[in-house]
Structures are given as C-alpha cells and as structure tokens.
Design an enzyme around this catalytic site. Structure first.
Site, mmCIF file in Angstrom:
data_model
loop_
_atom_site.group_PDB
_atom_site.id
_atom_site.type_symbol
_atom_site.label_atom_id
_atom_site.label_comp_id
_atom_site.label_asym_id
_atom_site.label_seq_id
_atom_site.Cartn_x
_atom_site.Cartn_y
_atom_site.Cartn_z
ATOM 1 N N LEU A 1 47.402 32.345 37.229
ATOM 2 C CA LEU A 1 46.803 33.685 37.170
ATOM 3 C C LEU A 1 45.931 33.873 35.928
ATOM 4 C CD1 LEU A 1 49.554 36.016 38.693
ATOM 5 C CD2 LEU A 1 47.836 34.586 39.813
ATOM 6 N N ARG A 2 45.813 32.843 35.111
ATOM 7 C CA ARG A 2 44.790 32.744 34.048
ATOM 8 C C ARG A 2 44.947 33.695 32.867
ATOM 9 N NH1 ARG A 2 44.028 27.895 35.662
ATOM 10 N NH2 ARG A 2 42.627 27.573 37.435
ATOM 11 N N ASN B 1 42.702 19.108 42.166
ATOM 12 C CA ASN B 1 43.517 18.011 41.659
ATOM 13 C C ASN B 1 44.977 18.235 42.030
ATOM 14 O OD1 ASN B 1 44.448 15.801 40.259
ATOM 15 N ND2 ASN B 1 44.506 16.847 38.294
ATOM 16 N N ASP C 1 48.792 26.462 45.072
ATOM 17 C CA ASP C 1 48.119 26.019 43.852
ATOM 18 C C ASP C 1 46.879 26.890 43.593
ATOM 19 O OD1 ASP C 1 47.463 24.677 41.542
ATOM 20 O OD2 ASP C 1 46.959 22.774 42.507
HETATM 21 ZN ZN ZN Z 1 49.111 20.640 39.252
#
Ligand code: ZN
Length: 440
Positions: free
Chosen positions: A73-74, A290, A317
């Site tokens: 959530l940054r 990733n 993710d």
């Molecule tokens: Zn990861």
C-alpha cells in the site's frame, strides 16, 4: 441495494458459500452489527424482528469478505503511487475485508513506530477493511540485521517478510524462521536467488525478441527448494509468496508429502497470463512483475496446483506504481501490477466460467485459504463480526483501471471483459455498493 444505517439486515434468498463450514446453499442470513449478538447467522423463518432491513438477493452469491494475503500500500513514503486510504478503498471495491500489507515502505516497516503509524492511517481511512501489517524480516530489508520481531508482533504485525527481496544470509534466515515459529506468526518468503536475477521479464522467447536479458525459472525454484529444506530441518513453517514455476510447485508437493509445513500463494496474473503477452502487446510495463510472467506450461501447472489445493491461497501482490514510474520503459520501470479491484472478476471469468472450476473452490482460495496459511481470523462467514461480500455472477464487467480507487493504473488485465463481479460488501457495520472492476 441495502440501506446503509440499520443494525440488523435480513439477506434473503442468496446462494451462500462459506468454505469454513462447507456451506453452499440458498438460504436467508440475519446479519447483526453491534451488541452481544453481532455476527452472521442463518435465518430460519421466525418472525422478522422490527427494524430489520430486508434485502432480496435471489440470483446473487454471498461469501465471506476476501482475504488479501499480499498487498503493497506504499504508505509511508510511496504516496505518489498509493496511500493506505486509497489502497484500502481499492480492497473494499474488490470485495476484500482483510489485507496483509508488506513492509517495503520508506522507511521500511521494521519497528513498532512504523506499524503504529500505518495502523493509525488505516483507522483514519475508516474504510471498514481490516489492515494487518507485516513486519520486515531485517532492518531496512537489507538482509543483515534482525528487525524488532517481538515488538512488531506486539504492535500488531501478523507475519514476517522482507517481500521484494529474499533473505539471502542463511544465518539470518535461520533466526527469522525460529522467531516466526516462536512468536506463532507466518514467515512469508519472497524466494529468489539474487545471482540468477537478470532482466525485466522471463528468460524465454519474448525476452529474446525484445532483446532483453531474462529471469530463469531456477531463480525462484532453487531458492524455494533451499528454503523448504531449511524449514524442514528446523521444524519451522514457511509460506512461499507468489509461486510461479513448475519446479517450485513440485518442490512444494514433495515437501508436503513428507509432512513439511509449507504453503504457497498464486497471483491472478500468474494464473491467467503468460510471457506470450509481450509478443502480443509489446514491451507493456504493466506486464512487468516479479516473479515474471512465465510460459504456458508453468501457468498450467500453477492452475492445477491451485485447483488441487497444493497452492492454498490466491494473493494479488497488489503493487501500485504511479504512471510516470511505469512510463520509464521495460528495462527501467519498477516491477509490479495492481490486482485487488480486478481479481475476482478475471478469475471467475477465466477459471469458473471457462475452465470449469467450482465456484466454492475459487471462494475458498480467496477467503479461508489465505486466512489459514497466514494464521489469522477472517475469511469465515459465521465467525466474528460480519464481513461479507456479495457477488452477482451474471453481471457483466469490463476492466478499466481509470475507474479504480487505487491511485495507480498498472493493471495487466486492462480491457478484459466477462461475467461475474463483486456488487457490494458489508464491512465494519456498513454496506457499500461496488462496481469493481467497473460495470458496463
Ligand atoms: Zn514478492
């Protein structure tokens, strides 16, 4: 659809799916908010208490609110891409009632003052979504010194992870696994061998055509094998995040057969997309994540393992990046895709309607499955405070990230259409209608 203020609702005639109680039946539900009888119960036709708001849900599906085991959530530090308020609003729109948030913020969530600040922001946002912070495994996610694990758990963290980076040092990883075991929380592994990590996408035909270096499947699976072996030796439990390769799944399956306590999650993008997308769409940075999108054989193995329960959880993710960051080109754009507002719709369309998965299996992987492997409450319809999501399996959807509550737009499913989406949530004592991922 439902009046926003009453304390008792009668939800009539919906198909109720609750994996925790093996429920899949058309029934009436009585939902009480506040007071000693708070919660969700089956309503058996006795007189309807005065003041109850009756809502007809024929043709709809009622499920426990989804549990997101893996979101970024940054906040703090990355508010240009997402805030706790916008991220939790996105979660609610997508039908999620609980969200585990990763520690790769700035500063990293490696000590209780950061956890407390995040929890205060979640409370101030008042979205009704329960946010559960994950503590960093190491200070600054640098892989060298332990984070303040015990204090973090006391402050409200429910798991430990350096997600985004592997814990490469075996001595530290031993300490982390032992601490998670002793504190009774999950260790969530971002399994990656740093020496094999090259380039922006999977090492395959698309990478060759785009003229970029590629990330081999062994970058993930070698690390999965090594970490499972260490957990086994220590009698610890390990959870592998966003597993993406056939070899990782084989390692998990074999370990489970030996009785090792290991689990894993799959993302919607690894379940539904392959690196062939780059051949169709060119160097689209919303497809750069990733682990990277893999070939069809890996995607198919992941689907089969998720259907069979070798992979117990779907986690998106959710990794927001502001448009100017994703505009840097394939080589330089950050890894990650947003996912919470499109997850149910794209999975339902692709796996339930087209691939024949039973709907209760998909619901289980988005509710009880992640709650169980994270060792948390939630994801169970008839336990605790009411937290439920209503699905209209017949409603059309079209994914348009411009309509998302998320502050970012890096959605790999942009333009997807189909049938079946979240139409509302009852969380934190209030009903909110939802059109995620955008009605048509
Ligand atoms: Zn990861």
């Amino acid at each position: 659809m439902i009046d926003p203020t009453p304390t008792t609702w009668l939800l009539r005639g919906g198909r109720v799916i609750d994996p925790a109680t093996a429920t899949d039946d058309v029934m009436d539900l009585e939902v009480t908010v506040g007071g000693p009888s708070a919660g969700v119960r089956r309503f058996r036709g006795s007189p309807i208490p005065p003041g109850t708001v009756v809502t007809e849900l024929a043709g709809k599906v009622v499920v426990p609110a989804f549990v997101e085991i893996h979101a970024h959530l940054r906040e703090p530090g990355g508010e240009v891409s997402e805030t706790i308020a916008s991220g939790l609003a996105a979660a609610r729109a997508g039908g999620y009632g609980t969200v585990l948030v990763m520690a790769n913020t700035t500063p990293a969530n490696d000590e209780p003052s950061v956890t407390r600040r995040m929890l205060a922001a979640a409370e101030a946002a008042a979205t009704g979504v329960r946010m559960l912070p994950v503590s960093a495994a190491t200070k600054g996610l640098a892989g060298r010194e332990p984070a303040a694990w015990r204090e973090q758990v006391e402050a409200g963290c429910v798991a430990i992870s350096d997600d985004g980076k592997p814990v490469h040092d075996r001595r530290i990883l031993r300490e982390v696994l032992a601490a998670a075991r002793d504190l009774g929380v999950a260790y969530l592994s971002h399994a990656e061998c740093p020496q094999l990590f090259h380039g922006p996408i999977h090492d395959g035909e698309a990478a060759r055509r785009l003229g970029v270096q590629g990330i081999p499947t062994t970058c993930e699976s070698d690390c999965v094998q090594a970490e499972i072996a260490l957990a086994e030796e220590m009698g610890a439990r390990i959870h592998i995040c966003h597993v993406s390769t056939t070899a990782s799944i084989a390692a998990l399956r074999a370990a489970r057969e030996r009785g090792v306590r290991c689990s894993a999650e799959a993302t919607p993008h690894h379940l539904l997309l392959t690196d062939d997308e780059f051949l169709r769409r060119g160097p689209d940075t919303s497809l750069k994540m990733n682990p990277p999108l893999r070939p069809a054989a890996d995607r198919d193995a992941l689907r089969e393992a998720t259907l069979a329960g070798i992979v117990e959880a779907v986690g998106t993710d959710h990794a927001p990046h502001a448009p100017h960051l994703k505009a840097r080109g394939l080589a330089d754009a950050p890894f990650g895709a947003i996912g919470m507002e499109s997850a149910f719709a794209v999975l339902h369309e692709s796996l339930v309607l087209r691939a024949g998965w039973p709907l209760p299996v998909l619901v289980e992987r988005m509710t009880l499955g992640p709650a169980r492997v994270a060792g948390i409450s939630g994801g169970r319809l008839f336990e605790g405070a009411a937290a439920l999501t209503v699905i209209d399996p017949n409603a059309r959807f079209e994914v348009r990230a411009e309509n998302f509550r998320s502050k970012s737009r890096n959605c790999p499913f942009e333009g997807w259409t189909g049938q079946g989406r979240v139409v509302g949530t009852l969380l934190g004592g209030s009903w909110t209608s939802s059109t995620a991922p955008g009605g048509v």
